[in-house]
Write a protein that holds these residues in place. Structure first.
Motif, PDB file in Angstrom:
ATOM      1  N   ARG A   1     -72.841 -90.647  49.124  1.00  0.00           N
ATOM      2  CA  ARG A   1     -72.729 -89.254  49.552  1.00  0.00           C
ATOM      3  C   ARG A   1     -71.853 -88.466  48.576  1.00  0.00           C
ATOM      4  NH1 ARG A   1     -71.280 -91.285  54.503  1.00  0.00           N
ATOM      5  NH2 ARG A   1     -69.370 -90.040  54.521  1.00  0.00           N
ATOM      6  N   ALA A   2     -70.797 -89.092  48.087  1.00  0.00           N
ATOM      7  CA  ALA A   2     -69.921 -88.416  47.126  1.00  0.00           C
ATOM      8  C   ALA A   2     -70.649 -88.145  45.825  1.00  0.00           C
ATOM      9  CB  ALA A   2     -68.674 -89.258  46.875  1.00  0.00           C
ATOM     10  N   ARG A   3     -71.454 -89.096  45.363  1.00  0.00           N
ATOM     11  CA  ARG A   3     -72.222 -88.905  44.131  1.00  0.00           C
ATOM     12  C   ARG A   3     -73.194 -87.735  44.276  1.00  0.00           C
ATOM     13  NH1 ARG A   3     -72.038 -94.691  43.921  1.00  0.00           N
ATOM     14  NH2 ARG A   3     -73.945 -94.838  45.163  1.00  0.00           N
ATOM     15  N   LEU A   4     -73.878 -87.691  45.409  1.00  0.00           N
ATOM     16  CA  LEU A   4     -74.835 -86.611  45.643  1.00  0.00           C
ATOM     17  C   LEU A   4     -74.124 -85.265  45.748  1.00  0.00           C
ATOM     18  CD1 LEU A   4     -77.159 -88.424  48.204  1.00  0.00           C
ATOM     19  CD2 LEU A   4     -77.850 -87.561  45.964  1.00  0.00           C
ATOM     20  N   ARG A   5     -72.985 -85.250  46.423  1.00  0.00           N
ATOM     21  CA  ARG A   5     -72.233 -84.002  46.587  1.00  0.00           C
ATOM     22  C   ARG A   5     -71.767 -83.471  45.229  1.00  0.00           C
ATOM     23  NH1 ARG A   5     -69.656 -85.638  50.594  1.00  0.00           N
ATOM     24  NH2 ARG A   5     -67.874 -86.514  49.485  1.00  0.00           N
ATOM     25  N   GLU A   6     -71.297 -84.367  44.369  1.00  0.00           N
ATOM     26  CA  GLU A   6     -70.836 -83.947  43.043  1.00  0.00           C
ATOM     27  C   GLU A   6     -71.991 -83.431  42.190  1.00  0.00           C
ATOM     28  OE1 GLU A   6     -68.966 -87.428  41.575  1.00  0.00           O
ATOM     29  OE2 GLU A   6     -67.264 -87.316  42.976  1.00  0.00           O
ATOM     30  N   ALA A   7     -73.158 -84.093  42.290  1.00  0.00           N
ATOM     31  CA  ALA A   7     -74.324 -83.642  41.528  1.00  0.00           C
ATOM     32  C   ALA A   7     -74.796 -82.279  42.024  1.00  0.00           C
ATOM     33  CB  ALA A   7     -75.451 -84.669  41.631  1.00  0.00           C
ATOM     34  N   CYS A   8     -74.774 -82.096  43.346  1.00  0.00           N
ATOM     35  CA  CYS A   8     -75.144 -80.788  43.909  1.00  0.00           C
ATOM     36  C   CYS A   8     -74.213 -79.693  43.400  1.00  0.00           C
ATOM     37  CB  CYS A   8     -75.090 -80.837  45.436  1.00  0.00           C
ATOM     38  SG  CYS A   8     -76.456 -81.719  46.213  1.00  0.00           S
ATOM     39  N   ALA A   9     -72.926 -79.992  43.360  1.00  0.00           N
ATOM     40  CA  ALA A   9     -71.936 -79.000  42.913  1.00  0.00           C
ATOM     41  C   ALA A   9     -72.191 -78.587  41.462  1.00  0.00           C
ATOM     42  CB  ALA A   9     -70.528 -79.554  43.069  1.00  0.00           C
ATOM     43  N   ARG A  10     -72.670 -79.530  40.645  1.00  0.00           N
ATOM     44  CA  ARG A  10     -72.951 -79.195  39.234  1.00  0.00           C
ATOM     45  C   ARG A  10     -74.150 -78.264  39.104  1.00  0.00           C
ATOM     46  NH1 ARG A  10     -71.606 -84.775  38.536  1.00  0.00           N
ATOM     47  NH2 ARG A  10     -73.808 -85.365  38.594  1.00  0.00           N
ATOM     48  N   LEU A  11     -75.097 -78.359  40.024  1.00  0.00           N
ATOM     49  CA  LEU A  11     -76.328 -77.561  39.929  1.00  0.00           C
ATOM     50  C   LEU A  11     -76.300 -76.302  40.779  1.00  0.00           C
ATOM     51  CD1 LEU A  11     -79.157 -80.273  39.997  1.00  0.00           C
ATOM     52  CD2 LEU A  11     -78.102 -79.178  38.023  1.00  0.00           C
ATOM     53  N   ALA A  12     -75.460 -76.273  41.802  1.00  0.00           N
ATOM     54  CA  ALA A  12     -75.459 -75.145  42.734  1.00  0.00           C
ATOM     55  C   ALA A  12     -75.092 -73.843  42.031  1.00  0.00           C
ATOM     56  CB  ALA A  12     -74.494 -75.425  43.881  1.00  0.00           C
ATOM     57  N   ARG A  13     -75.846 -72.786  42.329  1.00  0.00           N
ATOM     58  CA  ARG A  13     -75.564 -71.477  41.741  1.00  0.00           C
ATOM     59  C   ARG A  13     -75.608 -70.412  42.852  1.00  0.00           C
ATOM     60  NH1 ARG A  13     -76.240 -71.718  36.128  1.00  0.00           N
ATOM     61  NH2 ARG A  13     -75.124 -69.724  36.151  1.00  0.00           N
ATOM     62  N   PRO A  14     -74.631 -70.429  43.747  1.00  0.00           N
ATOM     63  CA  PRO A  14     -74.654 -69.470  44.868  1.00  0.00           C
ATOM     64  C   PRO A  14     -74.544 -68.012  44.423  1.00  0.00           C
ATOM     65  CG  PRO A  14     -72.553 -70.623  44.781  1.00  0.00           C
ATOM     66  CD  PRO A  14     -73.473 -71.330  43.826  1.00  0.00           C
ATOM     67  N   TYR A  15     -74.014 -67.782  43.218  1.00  0.00           N
ATOM     68  CA  TYR A  15     -73.860 -66.409  42.722  1.00  0.00           C
ATOM     69  C   TYR A  15     -74.939 -66.036  41.701  1.00  0.00           C
ATOM     70  CZ  TYR A  15     -69.292 -66.514  44.972  1.00  0.00           C
ATOM     71  OH  TYR A  15     -68.271 -66.599  45.889  1.00  0.00           O
ATOM     72  N   ALA A  16     -76.063 -66.770  41.723  1.00  0.00           N
ATOM     73  CA  ALA A  16     -77.123 -66.486  40.750  1.00  0.00           C
ATOM     74  C   ALA A  16     -77.599 -65.045  40.846  1.00  0.00           C
ATOM     75  CB  ALA A  16     -78.302 -67.446  40.973  1.00  0.00           C
ATOM     76  N   GLY A  17     -77.806 -64.559  42.069  1.00  0.00           N
ATOM     77  CA  GLY A  17     -78.264 -63.184  42.249  1.00  0.00           C
ATOM     78  C   GLY A  17     -77.279 -62.173  41.687  1.00  0.00           C
ATOM     79  N   ARG A  18     -75.999 -62.435  41.896  1.00  0.00           N
ATOM     80  CA  ARG A  18     -74.977 -61.537  41.356  1.00  0.00           C
ATOM     81  C   ARG A  18     -75.015 -61.525  39.836  1.00  0.00           C
ATOM     82  NH1 ARG A  18     -68.695 -62.685  42.537  1.00  0.00           N
ATOM     83  NH2 ARG A  18     -69.043 -64.199  40.873  1.00  0.00           N
ATOM     84  N   GLU A  19     -75.239 -62.696  39.233  1.00  0.00           N
ATOM     85  CA  GLU A  19     -75.317 -62.761  37.774  1.00  0.00           C
ATOM     86  C   GLU A  19     -76.505 -61.961  37.245  1.00  0.00           C
ATOM     87  OE1 GLU A  19     -74.716 -66.462  35.681  1.00  0.00           O
ATOM     88  OE2 GLU A  19     -73.850 -67.378  37.485  1.00  0.00           O
ATOM     89  N   VAL A  20     -77.636 -62.053  37.953  1.00  0.00           N
ATOM     90  CA  VAL A  20     -78.813 -61.277  37.543  1.00  0.00           C
ATOM     91  C   VAL A  20     -78.478 -59.793  37.557  1.00  0.00           C
ATOM     92  CG1 VAL A  20     -81.154 -60.600  38.189  1.00  0.00           C
ATOM     93  CG2 VAL A  20     -80.471 -63.009  38.347  1.00  0.00           C
ATOM     94  N   VAL A  21     -77.911 -59.336  38.663  1.00  0.00           N
ATOM     95  CA  VAL A  21     -77.614 -57.911  38.829  1.00  0.00           C
ATOM     96  C   VAL A  21     -76.615 -57.434  37.776  1.00  0.00           C
ATOM     97  CG1 VAL A  21     -76.586 -56.206  40.380  1.00  0.00           C
ATOM     98  CG2 VAL A  21     -78.189 -57.913  41.266  1.00  0.00           C
ATOM     99  N   ARG A  22     -75.532 -58.178  37.602  1.00  0.00           N
ATOM    100  CA  ARG A  22     -74.512 -57.752  36.652  1.00  0.00           C
ATOM    101  C   ARG A  22     -75.034 -57.748  35.221  1.00  0.00           C
ATOM    102  NH1 ARG A  22     -68.768 -60.348  38.884  1.00  0.00           N
ATOM    103  NH2 ARG A  22     -68.717 -59.102  40.809  1.00  0.00           N
ATOM    104  N   THR A  23     -75.892 -58.722  34.903  1.00  0.00           N
ATOM    105  CA  THR A  23     -76.466 -58.765  33.556  1.00  0.00           C
ATOM    106  C   THR A  23     -77.307 -57.529  33.284  1.00  0.00           C
ATOM    107  OG1 THR A  23     -76.497 -61.196  33.533  1.00  0.00           O
ATOM    108  CG2 THR A  23     -77.987 -60.063  32.009  1.00  0.00           C
ATOM    109  N   VAL A  24     -78.138 -57.141  34.261  1.00  0.00           N
ATOM    110  CA  VAL A  24     -79.007 -55.980  34.070  1.00  0.00           C
ATOM    111  C   VAL A  24     -78.193 -54.693  34.037  1.00  0.00           C
ATOM    112  CG1 VAL A  24     -80.897 -54.649  35.088  1.00  0.00           C
ATOM    113  CG2 VAL A  24     -80.996 -57.148  35.065  1.00  0.00           C
ATOM    114  N   PHE A  25     -77.186 -54.590  34.900  1.00  0.00           N
ATOM    115  CA  PHE A  25     -76.329 -53.398  34.856  1.00  0.00           C
ATOM    116  C   PHE A  25     -75.691 -53.246  33.481  1.00  0.00           C
ATOM    117  CE2 PHE A  25     -76.781 -52.867  39.345  1.00  0.00           C
ATOM    118  CZ  PHE A  25     -76.372 -51.550  39.599  1.00  0.00           C
ATOM    119  N   GLN A  26     -75.244 -54.341  32.929  1.00  0.00           N
ATOM    120  CA  GLN A  26     -74.608 -54.285  31.617  1.00  0.00           C
ATOM    121  C   GLN A  26     -75.608 -53.938  30.526  1.00  0.00           C
ATOM    122  OE1 GLN A  26     -72.549 -57.898  30.530  1.00  0.00           O
ATOM    123  NE2 GLN A  26     -71.741 -57.037  28.639  1.00  0.00           N
TER     124      GLN A  26
END
Length: 374
Positions: A342-367
């Motif tokens: 479970r710890a291995r899976l949790r750590e791998a998920c943390a490396r791939l998780a991008r909860p702020y992906a939408g914010r990055e899209v928006v900020r990139t386009v605004f810039q």
């Protein structure tokens, strides 16, 4: 200055729509005086084309998934994009999107965003260069139809997809943001809070089985296996498949520890309440689960984009595969009773998780566009 953005998706599955709606929320959060319009591209096509595209995809993935995988992989070639099939796709889209073009012209967008390729090329051509069109990938890997040079930029899941663009000679304006999910995934509810909201036991194992928005896959066998564990609670989400929902409710009508639901608006609470998720590898829904760090058991990927998503997650150690669906409970228990796993899976998920992906899209386009932000 009011900024107007149009977010375009196609109702082929539910991930494209969900990503567009999530982006809409991020735009409203991040921008000052932003007006968002979310539109289903297929709703502006003729009934014949709309029915053919949506129903043919659904029937193929249900009845002949390997045939769908063959088409998906065969068409993932620059020659296919630029050849006869690509030309037919562009011609079909052009002939069927006149109403959408008029609707967009009346709205007057400053930018267009597409989460599905249908119509994206013709729209980019029609509105260029005054209105940029950005493509937002909703799977972990890209398809050649996404890599249209008319687009102003691309937002992809990560470096592997970016390498696909680079292989086509596209190295600029490819942003590794992740797949956009709703802002709520950046601060999900705790397990106890989610279980209380869903009226679930505070203690004990909760396993969630989701079939994706269209409700395909060996759901019955997986749930039948899990239902034998009467000390567990099994949550089942059938998506928009009403036939599956009725069948499942009939099959498990006497099992009080098995809860069967159709499409749910509060899927985040279902994730947060669970200890493990059994699911198909859709790009959007797995991106959501990654944000919660839950163990993922992948079942029966559809050849094509789902198989590539599955390979991507397995290669990075963020999921495990379910080879024998009839032994789902046994496989789930192996993971749940192994703290190191479970710890291995949790750590791998943390490396791939991008909860702020939408914010990055928006900020990139605004810039890039030089728009004002809050």
């Amino acid at each position: 200055m009011e900024i107007r953005v149009a977010l375009l998706y196609a109702t082929v599955g539910t991930g494209h729509r969900t990503a567009a709606l999530a982006l809409g929320e991020w735009f409203r959060r991040e921008g000052q005086d932003v007006k968002v319009q979310c539109l289903d591209v297929l709703s502006f096509a003729s009934p014949l084309v709309r029915g053919f595209i949506s129903r043919s995809y659904l029937e193929m993935v249900k009845r002949a998934p390997r045939l769908w995988g063959y088409f998906y992989d065969t068409l993932d070639d620059p020659e296919a994009r630029d050849g006869l099939l690509g030309s037919l796709n562009e011609m079909t889209a052009k002939l069927n999107l006149r109403r959408l073009k008029r609707r967009l012209e009346a709205f007057g967008p400053h930018a267009l965003f597409c989460t599905h390729f249908f119509g994206a090329g013709p729209l980019a051509e029609a509105f260029a260069p005054q209105v940029p069109l950005y493509y937002v990938n909703t799977d972990f890997l890209s398809h050649v139809f996404h890599r249209n040079r008319l687009f102003a930029g691309w937002f992809v899941a990560g470096p592997e997809a970016a390498r696909q663009y680079a292989a086509d000679g596209i190295t600029e304006k490819v942003h590794e943001t992740g797949i956009p999910v709703f802002p709520a995934y950046a601060s999900p509810p705790g397990r106890e809070e989610a279980r209380a909201a869903l009226n679930l036991p505070r203690e004990g194992r909760v396993v969630l089985v989701i079939s994706g928005g269209i409700g395909v896959g060996p759901i019955e066998e997986a749930v039948a296996s899990l239902a034998r564990r009467r000390d567990w609670t099994t949550l089942v989400v059938c998506g928009n498949n009403q036939r599956l929902l009725r069948r499942m409710r009939k099959l498990f009508s006497g099992a009080s520890h098995v809860r069967i639901e159709g499409f749910v608006e509060n899927i985040l609470e279902h994730y947060a309440a669970s200890d493990l998720v059994v699911m198909k590898p859709g790009g959007l829904c797995t991106s959501e689960v990654l944000c919660l760090g839950l163990p993922i058991l992948l079942m029966d990927p559809i050849p094509g984009q789902e198989q590539r998503n599955s390979d991507y997650l397995l290669d990075r150690g963020a999921a495990r595969v379910l080879f024998e669906v009839r032994r789902t409970a046994e496989r789930a228990e192996e993971i749940l009773e192994d703290p190191a796993e479970r710890a291995r899976l949790r750590e791998a998920c943390a490396r791939l998780a991008r909860p702020y992906a939408g914010r990055e899209v928006v900020r990139t386009v605004f810039q890039e566009q030089g728009w004002n932000q809050v």
